[in-house]
Each structure stands twice: as C-alpha cells, then as structure tokens.
Design a protein around this motif. Structure first.
Motif, PDB file in Angstrom:
ATOM      1  N   SER A  94       0.855  -1.188   0.000  1.00 51.51           N
ATOM      2  CA  SER A  94       0.000   0.000   0.000  1.00 51.51           C
ATOM      3  C   SER A  94       0.887   1.233   0.000  1.00 51.51           C
ATOM      4  CB  SER A  94      -0.967   0.010   1.182  1.00 51.51           C
ATOM      5  OG  SER A  94      -0.299   0.208   2.398  1.00 51.51           O
ATOM      6  N   THR A 102      -5.723   1.575   0.262  1.00 52.75           N
ATOM      7  CA  THR A 102      -6.010   0.260  -0.307  1.00 52.75           C
ATOM      8  C   THR A 102      -4.759  -0.590  -0.319  1.00 52.75           C
ATOM      9  OG1 THR A 102      -7.730   1.166  -1.731  1.00 52.75           O
ATOM     10  CG2 THR A 102      -6.774  -0.928  -2.405  1.00 52.75           C
ATOM     11  N   TYR A 104      -2.879  -3.665  -2.207  1.00 59.01           N
ATOM     12  CA  TYR A 104      -2.869  -4.345  -3.494  1.00 59.01           C
ATOM     13  C   TYR A 104      -2.133  -5.666  -3.328  1.00 59.01           C
ATOM     14  CZ  TYR A 104      -4.275   0.176  -5.271  1.00 59.01           C
ATOM     15  OH  TYR A 104      -4.955   1.341  -5.493  1.00 59.01           O
TER      16      TYR A 104
ATOM     17  N   VAL B  44      -8.726  -8.433  -4.317  1.00 55.39           N
ATOM     18  CA  VAL B  44      -8.913  -7.153  -4.988  1.00 55.39           C
ATOM     19  C   VAL B  44      -9.839  -6.298  -4.142  1.00 55.39           C
ATOM     20  CG1 VAL B  44      -9.835  -5.992  -7.024  1.00 55.39           C
ATOM     21  CG2 VAL B  44      -8.565  -8.127  -7.286  1.00 55.39           C
TER      22      VAL B  44
END
Lengths: 114, 113
Positions: A94, A102, A104, B44
């Motif tokens: 992140s 977020t 990843y 995701v």
C-alpha cells in the motif's frame, strides 16, 4: 509489467528445508505485507514493512524471517519449513499504510511442505 | 481470534439475483473494507466504508455499516457469473496506529447462469 508479483507461484519442499518466497512491486509503495491464507482462517498477517530496513511482526510471525533492503522487494524466508507452514502466501503493498489506504495483492504462492 | 466473521460461509444464487453477505466484528473500527478473491488469485479491493458512514455504493455494490451492532453487509445486485468469488471483509481497528487489516474467513459466492 507494473504491479506486484510473487515468485515462485508454486513450491513443494520438505520439512526442515529453507525456502524463500519473493515479492516485488513496481509502485514504490512504502508499506508491504506478507499474509498466509488457510481454510477457515481468512488471511493472517505474518510480517509487514513500513519502508526499506523497517520491518515488524504481524499476527503469526513464528518460523518466518523477512528483510527489506530495497523498497520494491520484500522476501519472506522460512528458515526450517514445517508441515504447518503449508499454505497460500500473499504479498501486498500500500502507498502509505494509512487506515484508508487500499492494499494491493500479488497472485499468491502456494507452498506445500512434505 | 478473528476480528471479522462473514455470514453465510457459502452462497449459491442464479444470475440476475441479488447476493447479500454479512460481516460482524468485535471491537471499534476506523473503517471496514470489502475484498474479492477469484479462484487462484489475489484479493482485490472493492469498497471502503468509514466508521462515520452508514451506506456506500459502488456500481452494483452496496455496503452498509451499523457500528452499534458491529456489523456490515455487502449487497451485490443483479449478479453475474463473473461475480463468482470469495468475498472478505477486513477491519481497521481504532487501536491500531496504522492501516492494519484484520480479515474474516470469507463468504464463497457461486453465481450460476
């Protein structure tokens, strides 16, 4: 390709052997993470790193070692593999590590310890 | 023990139907996030809802958060076969100094044509 990659994708090893799982990201994200995923447990954090040369333990660090000499790489080493370390391992990154940031995820490494 | 727990563990629906899954957690949170995992892939990020928000939308996704009940729900409307995946809630607790995610065990959703 840009993004976060893991290698190998599949690995079979024997009890007692040393194994290193590689993680590479191209975004220059500050934070990187290692998780393991087991049935019924979701993802559990093993180690994380806030920057190069800064690492800290997560929820399940025993039996694992990490290093981060470069921002883009975050290898995870099992010093002496055990059967209980059979799992799917995910690396993530992140940008800032802030609570609203977020994470990843890489595609994962499926590790089997015989 | 896990901070977040999803319910149901598995869900099977037909294309066009709505899918609803729930997440309960134990301690105060900064935010709650939902992630999707397709078979054999990494997770995701789908959506984040902050502790002061009650509802959030993103395309066909609707997330609600009830901090008094310590629960959240994810609704996928008009589901498609491509929505077949596992869905995980993840919380960031107020006691953590950074965005450490605590994941639940996930809900496995199968959408049949």
């Amino acid at each position: 390709d840009a993004g976060i990659t893991q290698s190998p994708r599949y690995k079979i090893t024997e009890t007692g052997r040393q194994v290193t799982l590689m993680c590479h990201q191209t975004w220059s994200h500050s934070y990187m993470f290692w998780y393991r995923q087991d049935l019924g447990h979701g993802l559990r954090l093993i180690y994380y790193s806030a920057a190069a040369d800064i690492t800290d333990k997560g929820e399940v660090p025993d039996g694992y070692v990490v290093s981060r000499s470069k921002t883009e790489n975050f290898p995870l080493t099992l010093e002496s593999a055990t059967r209980s370390q059979t799992s799917v391992y995910f690396c993530a990154s992140s940008f800032t590590g802030l609570s609203t940031d977020t994470q990843y995820f890489g595609p994962g490494t499926r590790l089997t310890v015989l | 023990s896990q901070q977040g727990e999803e319910d149901p563990q598995a869900l099977s629906i037909q294309e066009g139907e709505n899918a609803t899954m729930n997440c309960s957690y134990k301690t105060s949170i900064n935010n709650l996030q939902w992630y999707r995992q397709n078979s054999g892939r990494g997770l995701v990020h789908l959506i984040l809802i902050r502790s002061n928000e009650r509802e959030k939308h993103s395309g066909r996704l609707r997330v609600t958060l009830d901090t008094s009940k310590k629960s959240s729900s994810l609704l996928i409307t008009a589901s498609r076969a491509a929505d077949t995946a596992s869905y995980f809630c993840a919380t960031v607790m107020t006691t953590d100094s950074w965005g450490k995610l605590q994941f639940g065990a996930g809900t496995q959703v199968v959408v049949t044509p």
